[in-house]
Write an enzyme that holds these catalytic residues in place. Structure first.
Site, PDB file in Angstrom:
ATOM      1  N   HIS A  87      -6.054  26.466  18.614  1.00  0.00           N
ATOM      2  CA  HIS A  87      -5.729  26.704  20.099  1.00  0.00           C
ATOM      3  C   HIS A  87      -5.986  25.609  20.990  1.00  0.00           C
ATOM      4  O   HIS A  87      -5.719  25.486  22.048  1.00  0.00           O
ATOM      5  CB  HIS A  87      -6.613  27.862  20.603  1.00  0.00           C
ATOM      6  CG  HIS A  87      -6.283  29.293  19.969  1.00  0.00           C
ATOM      7  ND1 HIS A  87      -4.972  29.558  19.764  1.00  0.00           N
ATOM      8  CD2 HIS A  87      -6.948  30.112  19.440  1.00  0.00           C
ATOM      9  CE1 HIS A  87      -4.739  30.645  19.126  1.00  0.00           C
ATOM     10  NE2 HIS A  87      -6.317  30.944  18.973  1.00  0.00           N
ATOM     11  N   ASP A 133      -3.694  33.683  10.811  1.00  0.00           N
ATOM     12  CA  ASP A 133      -4.712  34.085  11.553  1.00  0.00           C
ATOM     13  C   ASP A 133      -4.142  35.120  12.714  1.00  0.00           C
ATOM     14  O   ASP A 133      -3.019  35.228  12.710  1.00  0.00           O
ATOM     15  CB  ASP A 133      -5.492  32.860  12.684  1.00  0.00           C
ATOM     16  CG  ASP A 133      -6.230  33.267  13.435  1.00  0.00           C
ATOM     17  OD1 ASP A 133      -7.418  32.919  13.101  1.00  0.00           O
ATOM     18  OD2 ASP A 133      -6.230  33.775  14.534  1.00  0.00           O
ATOM     19  N   HIS A 191      -4.283  35.367  15.648  1.00  0.00           N
ATOM     20  CA  HIS A 191      -3.778  34.762  17.022  1.00  0.00           C
ATOM     21  C   HIS A 191      -2.661  33.726  16.753  1.00  0.00           C
ATOM     22  O   HIS A 191      -2.780  33.028  15.720  1.00  0.00           O
ATOM     23  CB  HIS A 191      -5.011  34.391  17.522  1.00  0.00           C
ATOM     24  CG  HIS A 191      -6.153  35.146  18.005  1.00  0.00           C
ATOM     25  ND1 HIS A 191      -6.984  35.399  17.152  1.00  0.00           N
ATOM     26  CD2 HIS A 191      -6.226  35.962  19.220  1.00  0.00           C
ATOM     27  CE1 HIS A 191      -8.099  36.192  17.659  1.00  0.00           C
ATOM     28  NE2 HIS A 191      -7.289  36.749  18.966  1.00  0.00           N
ATOM     29  N   ASP A 232      -9.440  36.974  11.128  1.00  0.00           N
ATOM     30  CA  ASP A 232      -9.536  38.046  12.220  1.00  0.00           C
ATOM     31  C   ASP A 232      -8.362  39.181  12.139  1.00  0.00           C
ATOM     32  O   ASP A 232      -8.393  39.813  13.166  1.00  0.00           O
ATOM     33  CB  ASP A 232      -9.646  37.349  13.498  1.00  0.00           C
ATOM     34  CG  ASP A 232      -8.600  36.313  13.669  1.00  0.00           C
ATOM     35  OD1 ASP A 232      -7.928  36.103  12.773  1.00  0.00           O
ATOM     36  OD2 ASP A 232      -8.910  35.405  14.563  1.00  0.00           O
TER      37      ASP A 232
HETATM   38 ZN   LIG Z   1      -7.817  34.178  15.682  1.00  0.00          ZN
END
Ligand SMILES: [Zn+2]
Length: 272
Positions: A133, A168, A170, A258
Site C-alpha cells: 500500500h 493478501d 487487501h 489476513d
Molecule cells: Zn492485508
C-alpha cells in the site's frame, strides 16, 4: 532447487507502539515455527541476513522529499504537516525507529531480488515484506516503503517479464499503480472487494491497465464471506491460463494471511 529464508533477530530490537496491530515479531515467529517443524533443516535451504536499504536505493520508486520526511520521522516525534503524507495516522504511526525498521524490512526483499538475479537462489521468502500500500510519496495501510515495487524494478534488470501475484485480503493498490502502463509486469490481485474493505477505491475488475499495459492488470475482487472453495476455484480459473500466456521469468508473491477466517482485518473466511 535452492531456497532462501531471510532472517535476522534485529527486528526484535524495534519497539512498535503499544496496541499497534503490526507485529515486529513476525519474522522471528515464522522462523521459530518453521524450525520446530524442521522445515528449514534441508541442504537446499539457506538463511540470509538482511541489511537496511541505503536511502539512495529507495529513490528507485519513492520521492526524495518523502524519504527525507521518513528519515526525520525516525526520531519518533510526529508533525501535523506529515499527515498529508499518511504519516502519523493510526495505521502508519510515527514512532522511534520507524524508518530503520522499514529499511531493514525492505533490505530483506531486495536481498531476495539480488539472490534471484544472481542465480544464487530459486525461491526466497521474506516474512517481513509485502508492503503493497505504500505510495511513492505517502504511507498507507501499515506500509511505509514499497519493497515490492522496488524488488520488481530490480528484477526487471535480469528478467523481461515479472508476474506479481497478491493473495493478501487487501488489494495491492500501489503495486498495480506503479506498473499500470507496463507490459513487462503483470499484476494479479485476489482480495476482498473494495465495496467492503480498504483501500475501497481500487481493485475492481474493470481496472485492466492502460497504454502498453492494457490487459496486464487483473483484479479478482471477492465478496465478504468468500471461503476456500470459491477462492481456489477462482484461482485455478484465472492463474493457470495467465501464467501460461504471460510466461514470466520470475514470480513475486505477496502472501498476506489476513484472508484467514480468524483474522479480524478482513471478512474473508479462508482456512489453512
Ligand atoms: Zn492485508
Amino acid at each position: 532447487m535452492k531456497s532462501v529464508f531471510i532472517y535476522t533477530r534485529k527486528f526484535l530490537n524495534f519497539g512498535l507502539p503499544r496496541g499497534y496491530p503490526w507485529s515486529a515479531r513476525r519474522t522471528e515467529a515464522t522462523y521459530q515455527l518453521c524450525s520446530r517443524l524442521n522445515l528449514l533443516d534441508h541442504p537446499w535451504i539457506s538463511i540470509y541476513e538482511p541489511k537496511p536499504t541505503p536511502d539512495r536505493q529507495l529513490y528507485a520508486f519513492h520521492t526524495k522529499e518523502y524519504i527525507r520526511l521518513l528519515k526525520e520521522a525516525n526520531q519518533g516525534i510526529p508533525k501535523q504537516e506529515w499527515m498529508q503524507y499518511g504519516l502519523g495516522t493510526s495505521e502508519c504511526p510515527v514512532y522511534k525507529g520507524v524508518y530503520d525498521y522499514h529499511r531493514l524490512a525492505t533490505g530483506g526483499t531486495l536481498l531476495g531480488a539480488d539472490l534471484i538475479n544472481d542465480e544464487k537462489a530459486d525461491i526466497v521468502f521474506n516474512a517481513t515484506g509485502g508492503f503493497h500500500h505504500a505510495g511513492k510519496d505517502f504511507a498507507s495501510g501499515f506500509c511505509y516503503i514499497n519493497d515490492i515495487v522496488l524488488a520488481i524494478t530490480r528484477l526487471l534488470k535480469s528478467y523481461d517479464r515479472v508476474l506479481y501475484i497478491d493473495i493478501d485480503a487487501h488489494h495491492g493498490d500501489q503495486v498495480q499503480e506503479a506498473f499500470y502502463d507496463s507490459d513487462k509486469v503483470m499484476t494479479l490481485s485476489f482480495h476482498e472487494s473494495g465495496k467492503t474493505l480498504f483501500p475501497f477505491k481500487t481493485g475492481f475488475e474493470k481496472e485492466m491497465g492502460k497504454g502498453k499495459g492494457k490487459g496486464y492488470c487483473i483484479n479478482v475482487p471477492m465478496p465478504a464471506g468468500t471461503g476456500d472453495d470459491q477462492f481456489l476455484w477462482a484461482f485455478q480459473e484465472v492463474f493457470q491460463p495467465l501464467i501460461e500466456a504471460f510466461d514470466p521469468g520470475v514470480v513475486v508473491a505477496v502472501l498476506g494471511a489476513d484472508a484467514l477466517a480468524t483474522d479480524t482485518f478482513s471478512n474473508l473466511r479462508f482456512t489453512n
